[in-house]
Design a protein around this motif. Structure first.
Motif, PDB file in Angstrom:
ATOM      1  N   ILE A  28      43.972  50.567  37.180  1.00 60.59           N
ATOM      2  CA  ILE A  28      45.153  50.735  36.349  1.00 60.59           C
ATOM      3  C   ILE A  28      44.802  51.560  35.108  1.00 60.59           C
ATOM      4  CG2 ILE A  28      46.254  48.627  37.169  1.00 60.59           C
ATOM      5  CD1 ILE A  28      45.363  47.285  34.580  1.00 60.59           C
ATOM      6  N   ASP A  29      45.816  52.130  34.506  1.00 54.08           N
ATOM      7  CA  ASP A  29      45.659  52.930  33.292  1.00 54.08           C
ATOM      8  C   ASP A  29      45.686  51.978  32.094  1.00 54.08           C
ATOM      9  OD1 ASP A  29      45.883  54.580  31.092  1.00 54.08           O
ATOM     10  OD2 ASP A  29      47.423  55.865  31.982  1.00 54.08           O
ATOM     11  N   ILE A  30      44.543  51.749  31.503  1.00 54.02           N
ATOM     12  CA  ILE A  30      44.411  50.796  30.400  1.00 54.02           C
ATOM     13  C   ILE A  30      45.327  51.170  29.231  1.00 54.02           C
ATOM     14  CG2 ILE A  30      42.788  49.920  28.652  1.00 54.02           C
ATOM     15  CD1 ILE A  30      42.589  48.661  31.477  1.00 54.02           C
ATOM     16  N   GLN A  31      45.603  52.444  29.058  1.00 52.80           N
ATOM     17  CA  GLN A  31      46.483  52.887  27.974  1.00 52.80           C
ATOM     18  C   GLN A  31      47.918  52.396  28.159  1.00 52.80           C
ATOM     19  OE1 GLN A  31      45.026  54.279  25.336  1.00 52.80           O
ATOM     20  NE2 GLN A  31      43.155  54.086  26.522  1.00 52.80           N
ATOM     21  N   LYS A  32      48.271  52.017  29.374  1.00 52.03           N
ATOM     22  CA  LYS A  32      49.648  51.591  29.665  1.00 52.03           C
ATOM     23  C   LYS A  32      49.808  50.070  29.701  1.00 52.03           C
ATOM     24  CE  LYS A  32      50.834  55.741  32.250  1.00 52.03           C
ATOM     25  NZ  LYS A  32      51.215  56.296  33.544  1.00 52.03           N
ATOM     26  N   PHE A  41      51.540  41.514  31.819  1.00 55.56           N
ATOM     27  CA  PHE A  41      51.419  40.629  32.983  1.00 55.56           C
ATOM     28  C   PHE A  41      51.813  41.392  34.248  1.00 55.56           C
ATOM     29  CE2 PHE A  41      53.695  37.437  35.723  1.00 55.56           C
ATOM     30  CZ  PHE A  41      52.567  36.765  36.173  1.00 55.56           C
ATOM     31  N   ARG A  42      53.003  41.974  34.238  1.00 56.03           N
ATOM     32  CA  ARG A  42      53.498  42.681  35.418  1.00 56.03           C
ATOM     33  C   ARG A  42      52.667  43.928  35.707  1.00 56.03           C
ATOM     34  NH1 ARG A  42      56.285  46.801  36.364  1.00 56.03           N
ATOM     35  NH2 ARG A  42      56.991  47.136  34.241  1.00 56.03           N
ATOM     36  N   TYR A  43      52.328  44.688  34.660  1.00 56.69           N
ATOM     37  CA  TYR A  43      51.559  45.915  34.854  1.00 56.69           C
ATOM     38  C   TYR A  43      50.161  45.604  35.410  1.00 56.69           C
ATOM     39  CZ  TYR A  43      49.750  50.582  34.231  1.00 56.69           C
ATOM     40  OH  TYR A  43      49.198  51.816  34.473  1.00 56.69           O
ATOM     41  N   SER A  44      49.557  44.525  34.938  1.00 51.05           N
ATOM     42  CA  SER A  44      48.228  44.134  35.436  1.00 51.05           C
ATOM     43  C   SER A  44      48.274  43.771  36.914  1.00 51.05           C
ATOM     44  CB  SER A  44      47.694  42.939  34.649  1.00 51.05           C
ATOM     45  OG  SER A  44      47.473  43.280  33.308  1.00 51.05           O
ATOM     46  N   LEU A  45      49.395  43.228  37.351  1.00 52.55           N
ATOM     47  CA  LEU A  45      49.524  42.817  38.756  1.00 52.55           C
ATOM     48  C   LEU A  45      49.918  43.973  39.664  1.00 52.55           C
ATOM     49  CD1 LEU A  45      51.293  39.346  38.451  1.00 52.55           C
ATOM     50  CD2 LEU A  45      48.844  39.868  38.504  1.00 52.55           C
ATOM     51  N   LYS A  63      47.722  32.730  43.764  1.00 58.97           N
ATOM     52  CA  LYS A  63      47.033  32.344  42.537  1.00 58.97           C
ATOM     53  C   LYS A  63      45.713  33.085  42.336  1.00 58.97           C
ATOM     54  CE  LYS A  63      45.377  28.131  40.262  1.00 58.97           C
ATOM     55  NZ  LYS A  63      45.425  26.660  40.304  1.00 58.97           N
ATOM     56  N   ARG A  64      44.865  33.121  43.345  1.00 59.42           N
ATOM     57  CA  ARG A  64      43.539  33.732  43.195  1.00 59.42           C
ATOM     58  C   ARG A  64      43.643  35.212  42.851  1.00 59.42           C
ATOM     59  NH1 ARG A  64      40.390  36.613  46.200  1.00 59.42           N
ATOM     60  NH2 ARG A  64      41.536  36.280  48.117  1.00 59.42           N
ATOM     61  N   LYS A  65      44.454  35.961  43.608  1.00 64.38           N
ATOM     62  CA  LYS A  65      44.586  37.399  43.357  1.00 64.38           C
ATOM     63  C   LYS A  65      45.242  37.656  42.000  1.00 64.38           C
ATOM     64  CE  LYS A  65      44.633  40.131  47.559  1.00 64.38           C
ATOM     65  NZ  LYS A  65      45.433  40.850  48.523  1.00 64.38           N
ATOM     66  N   THR A  66      46.224  36.842  41.628  1.00 64.90           N
ATOM     67  CA  THR A  66      46.885  37.007  40.334  1.00 64.90           C
ATOM     68  C   THR A  66      45.868  36.866  39.215  1.00 64.90           C
ATOM     69  OG1 THR A  66      49.032  36.207  41.149  1.00 64.90           O
ATOM     70  CG2 THR A  66      48.633  36.033  38.770  1.00 64.90           C
ATOM     71  N   ILE A  67      45.097  35.803  39.256  1.00 66.01           N
ATOM     72  CA  ILE A  67      44.104  35.549  38.210  1.00 66.01           C
ATOM     73  C   ILE A  67      43.010  36.617  38.230  1.00 66.01           C
ATOM     74  CG2 ILE A  67      42.306  33.904  37.479  1.00 66.01           C
ATOM     75  CD1 ILE A  67      44.393  31.687  38.309  1.00 66.01           C
ATOM     76  N   ASP A  68      42.585  37.017  39.415  1.00 67.47           N
ATOM     77  CA  ASP A  68      41.569  38.075  39.524  1.00 67.47           C
ATOM     78  C   ASP A  68      42.052  39.384  38.895  1.00 67.47           C
ATOM     79  OD1 ASP A  68      39.865  36.352  40.836  1.00 67.47           O
ATOM     80  OD2 ASP A  68      40.144  37.252  42.825  1.00 67.47           O
ATOM     81  N   ARG A  69      43.303  39.733  39.157  1.00 67.12           N
ATOM     82  CA  ARG A  69      43.840  40.993  38.610  1.00 67.12           C
ATOM     83  C   ARG A  69      43.979  40.913  37.086  1.00 67.12           C
ATOM     84  NH1 ARG A  69      48.215  43.316  43.077  1.00 67.12           N
ATOM     85  NH2 ARG A  69      46.728  43.333  44.803  1.00 67.12           N
TER      86      ARG A  69
END
Length: 108
Positions: free
Chosen positions: A12-16, A71-75, A93-99
């Motif tokens: 992902i683009d950390i700036q966003k 939250f949404r952008y990280s996922l 749960k696992r993938k959400t937390i990992d992302r």
């Protein structure tokens, strides 16, 4: 193709990640809190995730976008995507937390 992120999230683009004028530090703090909250729940339904996150937003007295955008952008890694609560309930749960943790790590 629009839903590829459900199975394989590219970098992902950390700036966003941060919402508008929110600092990366504030964003990281909110994402860490979401990891903490979501790690403790057994009920990973869309409705429960939404309730838990909105409870946090109200307690913290922060803006909705300040928490929900990262939250949404990280996922999803997308500026426009499905609702973050729906994404979390689909990927689990696992993938959400990992992302979320991956985003936090990249922001530090």
């Amino acid at each position: 193709k629009d839903y590829d992120f459900l199975f394989n999230l590219k970098n992902i683009d950390i700036q966003k990640v941060s919402w508008k004028n929110t600092s990366q530090q504030q964003t990281t703090t909110h994402l860490e809190k979401l990891v903490d909250i979501l790690s403790k729940t057994e009920n990973f339904s869309q409705e429960n995730i939404k309730k838990l996150i909105y409870d946090y937003i109200e307690r913290d007295e922060t803006g909705v976008g300040v928490v929900l955008w990262p939250f949404r952008y990280s996922l999803s890694g997308k500026e426009k995507s499905l609702d973050g609560f729906l994404i979390a309930s689909i990927i689990g749960k696992r993938k959400t937390i990992d992302r979320l943790k991956k985003t936090i790590k990249q922001m530090k």
